[in-house]
Design a protein around this motif. Structure first.
Motif, PDB file in Angstrom:
ATOM      1  N   ILE A 191       0.825  -1.208   0.000  1.00 39.16           N
ATOM      2  CA  ILE A 191       0.000   0.000   0.000  1.00 39.16           C
ATOM      3  C   ILE A 191       0.860   1.259   0.000  1.00 39.16           C
ATOM      4  O   ILE A 191       0.493   2.286  -0.567  1.00 39.16           O
ATOM      5  N   GLN A 192       2.010   1.183   0.688  1.00 34.02           N
ATOM      6  CA  GLN A 192       2.982   2.276   0.762  1.00 34.02           C
ATOM      7  C   GLN A 192       2.388   3.542   1.382  1.00 34.02           C
ATOM      8  O   GLN A 192       2.768   4.662   1.031  1.00 34.02           O
ATOM      9  N   GLU A 193       1.477   3.327   2.303  1.00 32.94           N
ATOM     10  CA  GLU A 193       0.865   4.416   3.065  1.00 32.94           C
ATOM     11  C   GLU A 193       0.473   3.855   4.434  1.00 32.94           C
ATOM     12  O   GLU A 193      -0.526   3.137   4.559  1.00 32.94           O
ATOM     13  N   PRO A 194       1.260   4.167   5.485  1.00 27.91           N
ATOM     14  CA  PRO A 194       1.022   3.545   6.792  1.00 27.91           C
ATOM     15  C   PRO A 194      -0.347   3.837   7.386  1.00 27.91           C
ATOM     16  O   PRO A 194      -0.906   3.001   8.089  1.00 27.91           O
ATOM     17  N   ARG A 195      -0.916   4.988   7.098  1.00 27.03           N
ATOM     18  CA  ARG A 195      -2.205   5.332   7.694  1.00 27.03           C
ATOM     19  C   ARG A 195      -3.316   4.400   7.191  1.00 27.03           C
ATOM     20  O   ARG A 195      -4.279   4.148   7.920  1.00 27.03           O
ATOM     21  N   VAL A 196      -3.181   3.904   5.982  1.00 29.71           N
ATOM     22  CA  VAL A 196      -4.177   2.967   5.461  1.00 29.71           C
ATOM     23  C   VAL A 196      -4.138   1.667   6.257  1.00 29.71           C
ATOM     24  O   VAL A 196      -5.170   1.130   6.660  1.00 29.71           O
ATOM     25  N   VAL A 197      -2.934   1.159   6.491  1.00 32.49           N
ATOM     26  CA  VAL A 197      -2.779  -0.085   7.247  1.00 32.49           C
ATOM     27  C   VAL A 197      -3.275   0.105   8.678  1.00 32.49           C
ATOM     28  O   VAL A 197      -3.987  -0.745   9.226  1.00 32.49           O
ATOM     29  N   MET A 198      -2.927   1.227   9.290  1.00 34.58           N
ATOM     30  CA  MET A 198      -3.373   1.489  10.659  1.00 34.58           C
ATOM     31  C   MET A 198      -4.883   1.680  10.729  1.00 34.58           C
ATOM     32  O   MET A 198      -5.521   1.316  11.717  1.00 34.58           O
ATOM     33  N   SER A 199      -5.479   2.226   9.676  1.00 32.23           N
ATOM     34  CA  SER A 199      -6.922   2.397   9.635  1.00 32.23           C
ATOM     35  C   SER A 199      -7.630   1.040   9.620  1.00 32.23           C
ATOM     36  O   SER A 199      -8.679   0.862  10.264  1.00 32.23           O
ATOM     37  N   VAL A 200      -7.065   0.076   8.898  1.00 35.61           N
ATOM     38  CA  VAL A 200      -7.611  -1.281   8.911  1.00 35.61           C
ATOM     39  C   VAL A 200      -7.631  -1.823  10.340  1.00 35.61           C
ATOM     40  O   VAL A 200      -8.636  -2.374  10.814  1.00 35.61           O
ATOM     41  N   LEU A 201      -6.528  -1.658  11.036  1.00 35.49           N
ATOM     42  CA  LEU A 201      -6.414  -2.174  12.402  1.00 35.49           C
ATOM     43  C   LEU A 201      -7.388  -1.476  13.341  1.00 35.49           C
ATOM     44  O   LEU A 201      -7.975  -2.105  14.231  1.00 35.49           O
ATOM     45  N   MET A 202      -7.577  -0.185  13.141  1.00 34.64           N
ATOM     46  CA  MET A 202      -8.542   0.559  13.959  1.00 34.64           C
ATOM     47  C   MET A 202      -9.951   0.017  13.744  1.00 34.64           C
ATOM     48  O   MET A 202     -10.705  -0.207  14.710  1.00 34.64           O
ATOM     49  N   LYS A 203     -10.315  -0.225  12.496  1.00 32.39           N
ATOM     50  CA  LYS A 203     -11.659  -0.716  12.205  1.00 32.39           C
ATOM     51  C   LYS A 203     -11.857  -2.143  12.704  1.00 32.39           C
ATOM     52  O   LYS A 203     -12.967  -2.523  13.102  1.00 32.39           O
ATOM     53  N   LEU A 204     -10.806  -2.943  12.696  1.00 30.20           N
ATOM     54  CA  LEU A 204     -10.899  -4.287  13.246  1.00 30.20           C
ATOM     55  C   LEU A 204     -11.081  -4.239  14.766  1.00 30.20           C
ATOM     56  O   LEU A 204     -11.699  -5.126  15.358  1.00 30.20           O
ATOM     57  N   ALA A 205     -10.531  -3.204  15.380  1.00 31.39           N
ATOM     58  CA  ALA A 205     -10.638  -3.075  16.832  1.00 31.39           C
ATOM     59  C   ALA A 205     -12.019  -2.606  17.278  1.00 31.39           C
ATOM     60  O   ALA A 205     -12.552  -3.082  18.285  1.00 31.39           O
ATOM     61  N   ALA A 226      -0.374   4.876  24.081  1.00 31.95           N
ATOM     62  CA  ALA A 226      -0.721   4.707  25.500  1.00 31.95           C
ATOM     63  C   ALA A 226      -0.617   3.241  25.902  1.00 31.95           C
ATOM     64  O   ALA A 226      -0.165   2.918  27.009  1.00 31.95           O
ATOM     65  N   TYR A 227      -1.031   2.341  25.002  1.00 29.73           N
ATOM     66  CA  TYR A 227      -0.927   0.904  25.289  1.00 29.73           C
ATOM     67  C   TYR A 227       0.533   0.498  25.441  1.00 29.73           C
ATOM     68  O   TYR A 227       0.885  -0.259  26.345  1.00 29.73           O
ATOM     69  N   GLU A 228       1.379   1.033  24.581  1.00 28.61           N
ATOM     70  CA  GLU A 228       2.806   0.716  24.674  1.00 28.61           C
ATOM     71  C   GLU A 228       3.380   1.216  25.996  1.00 28.61           C
ATOM     72  O   GLU A 228       4.152   0.516  26.662  1.00 28.61           O
ATOM     73  N   ILE A 241       0.931  -9.644  28.708  1.00 32.33           N
ATOM     74  CA  ILE A 241       1.262 -11.014  28.306  1.00 32.33           C
ATOM     75  C   ILE A 241       0.091 -11.947  28.591  1.00 32.33           C
ATOM     76  O   ILE A 241      -0.290 -12.774  27.755  1.00 32.33           O
ATOM     77  N   ALA A 242      -0.502 -11.810  29.766  1.00 35.22           N
ATOM     78  CA  ALA A 242      -1.637 -12.661  30.134  1.00 35.22           C
ATOM     79  C   ALA A 242      -2.830 -12.448  29.199  1.00 35.22           C
ATOM     80  O   ALA A 242      -3.564 -13.382  28.879  1.00 35.22           O
ATOM     81  N   HIS A 243      -2.992 -11.225  28.742  1.00 37.87           N
ATOM     82  CA  HIS A 243      -4.126 -10.894  27.883  1.00 37.87           C
ATOM     83  C   HIS A 243      -3.967 -11.454  26.484  1.00 37.87           C
ATOM     84  O   HIS A 243      -4.959 -11.764  25.802  1.00 37.87           O
ATOM     85  N   THR A 244      -2.732 -11.609  26.010  1.00 39.44           N
ATOM     86  CA  THR A 244      -2.507 -11.957  24.609  1.00 39.44           C
ATOM     87  C   THR A 244      -2.045 -13.387  24.366  1.00 39.44           C
ATOM     88  O   THR A 244      -2.069 -13.839  23.221  1.00 39.44           O
ATOM     89  N   GLN A 245      -1.650 -14.135  25.399  1.00 41.88           N
ATOM     90  CA  GLN A 245      -0.974 -15.407  25.155  1.00 41.88           C
ATOM     91  C   GLN A 245      -1.850 -16.478  24.514  1.00 41.88           C
ATOM     92  O   GLN A 245      -1.334 -17.440  23.939  1.00 41.88           O
ATOM     93  N   GLN A 246      -3.180 -16.338  24.561  1.00 41.30           N
ATOM     94  CA  GLN A 246      -4.063 -17.305  23.909  1.00 41.30           C
ATOM     95  C   GLN A 246      -4.649 -16.769  22.595  1.00 41.30           C
ATOM     96  O   GLN A 246      -5.516 -17.400  21.995  1.00 41.30           O
ATOM     97  N   LEU A 247      -4.165 -15.619  22.141  1.00 42.32           N
ATOM     98  CA  LEU A 247      -4.671 -15.019  20.910  1.00 42.32           C
ATOM     99  C   LEU A 247      -3.848 -15.481  19.709  1.00 42.32           C
ATOM    100  O   LEU A 247      -2.649 -15.743  19.819  1.00 42.32           O
ATOM    101  N   THR A 248      -4.495 -15.549  18.540  1.00 46.85           N
ATOM    102  CA  THR A 248      -3.769 -15.872  17.309  1.00 46.85           C
ATOM    103  C   THR A 248      -3.117 -14.630  16.704  1.00 46.85           C
ATOM    104  O   THR A 248      -2.197 -14.748  15.901  1.00 46.85           O
ATOM    105  N   VAL A 251      -2.757  -7.720  19.585  1.00 50.31           N
ATOM    106  CA  VAL A 251      -3.876  -6.784  19.681  1.00 50.31           C
ATOM    107  C   VAL A 251      -3.688  -5.662  18.659  1.00 50.31           C
ATOM    108  O   VAL A 251      -2.553  -5.271  18.327  1.00 50.31           O
ATOM    109  N   PRO A 252      -4.776  -5.142  18.091  1.00 50.62           N
ATOM    110  CA  PRO A 252      -4.678  -4.160  17.007  1.00 50.62           C
ATOM    111  C   PRO A 252      -3.855  -2.924  17.343  1.00 50.62           C
ATOM    112  O   PRO A 252      -3.129  -2.411  16.489  1.00 50.62           O
TER     113      PRO A 252
END
Length: 290
Positions: A191-205, A226-228, A241-248, A251-252
């Motif tokens: 895509i060569q545009e990071p905001r597009v990729v991040m927008s996908v992740l936002m909508k998935l969230a 803030a999450y970081e 770690i506890a929140h994500t260890q069973q996820l495939t 987190v977005p």
């Protein structure tokens, strides 16, 4: 940057954009004796038939004649990532998702759910397709087969989960989460545009067809930072770690932060630099000829 002037990354190698966590996790899986052989030679043919029957019976195969606009997105993404065309299927499903399957030497395919198409813009759909192409580019198929069977077949075959030991499940899920970072990079390279990729992740969230146009990407990026920062303490890191260890998937917000960071890195800039220079030289030549 329009679709016409995005760089086709001819000669792109998977190891040039592979995330370090993916590299380490893949190395750890390869050190497990017999796993690669078992998946490729025992599970591979079964998995291939399982997914083929599902796709051909209950999905629509995209082509120049069937959903040609989506087919064009696939063709463009493959051209930019220097990859042969896989089969692409659209499947009716209420959960926004996409997945891929490929064993070396076999016909690869990508499946995308209708709910995802309803949620995203065409360019964002292309980012999702490119993300799945990243699995093919990096030859994730061997281990992805086991993860996909574990996830996709679990509802049909309840005893399936008992066939895998808990340590192996945990290691496969860890690998999958790390591989997703690499495939997000593949999406960015296409895509060569990071905001597009991040927008996908936002909508998935937190998106829906009715909410998508009202979401604020800048606010979501601040949320990712803030999450970081939350993980900067020992307790915060343990809770993450506890929140994500069973996820495939990671987190977005974490995936968005990783893309934001990599898009600003010298590594990303150096990777695109030769293609950018070649494009500029060609454009200058056309101007002189004119």
């Amino acid at each position: 940057m329009t679709a016409a002037n995005k760089y086709a990354l001819v000669g792109l190698r998977a190891d040039s954009f592979q995330h370090p966590l993916d590299r380490n996790a893949t190395r750890a899986l390869r050190e497990l004796p017999g796993l690669d052989f078992a998946i490729r030679n025992i599970l591979g043919s079964v998995a291939e038939q399982f997914f083929y029957v599902t796709n051909i019976a209950a999905s629509v195969r995209v082509s120049e004649r069937q959903l040609p606009d989506i087919h064009k997105l696939l063709v463009e993404a493959c051209r930019r990532l220097d990859l042969d065309l896989p089969q692409l299927y659209v499947q009716q499903h209420p959960v926004p998702n996409a997945y891929t399957f490929a064993m070396r030497g076999k016909q690869p395919f990508v499946v995308i759910h209708t709910s995802l198409l309803e949620l995203l813009t065409p360019e964002e759909v292309q980012a999702v397709i490119a993300h799945e192409l990243g699995h093919l580019k990096c030859e994730h198929g061997v281990y992805l087969t086991l993860v996909n069977l574990f996830v996709q077949a679990a509802n049909l075959i309840p005893a399936w989960g008992e066939l895998l030991s808990q340590p192996l499940k945990s290691q496969l899920l860890e690998w999958m989460r790390c591989a997703e970072f690499t495939c997000d990079r593949a999406a960015l390279l296409a895509i060569q545009e990071p905001r597009v990729v991040m927008s996908v992740l936002m909508k998935l969230a937190g998106g829906s067809p009715t909410l998508a146009q009202r979401l604020n990407l800048d606010a979501f990026i601040e949320q990712a930072r803030a999450y970081e920062a939350f993980g900067s303490t020992e307790l915060g890191d343990a809770l993450k770690i506890a929140h994500t260890q069973q996820l495939t998937h990671p987190v977005p917000v974490l995936r968005a932060r990783e893309i934001e960071r990599w898009a600003r890195s010298r590594e990303y800039d150096a990777l695109l630099a030769p293609y950018r220079a070649n494009y500029n030289n060609e454009a200058a030549g056309k101007w002189r000829n004119w």
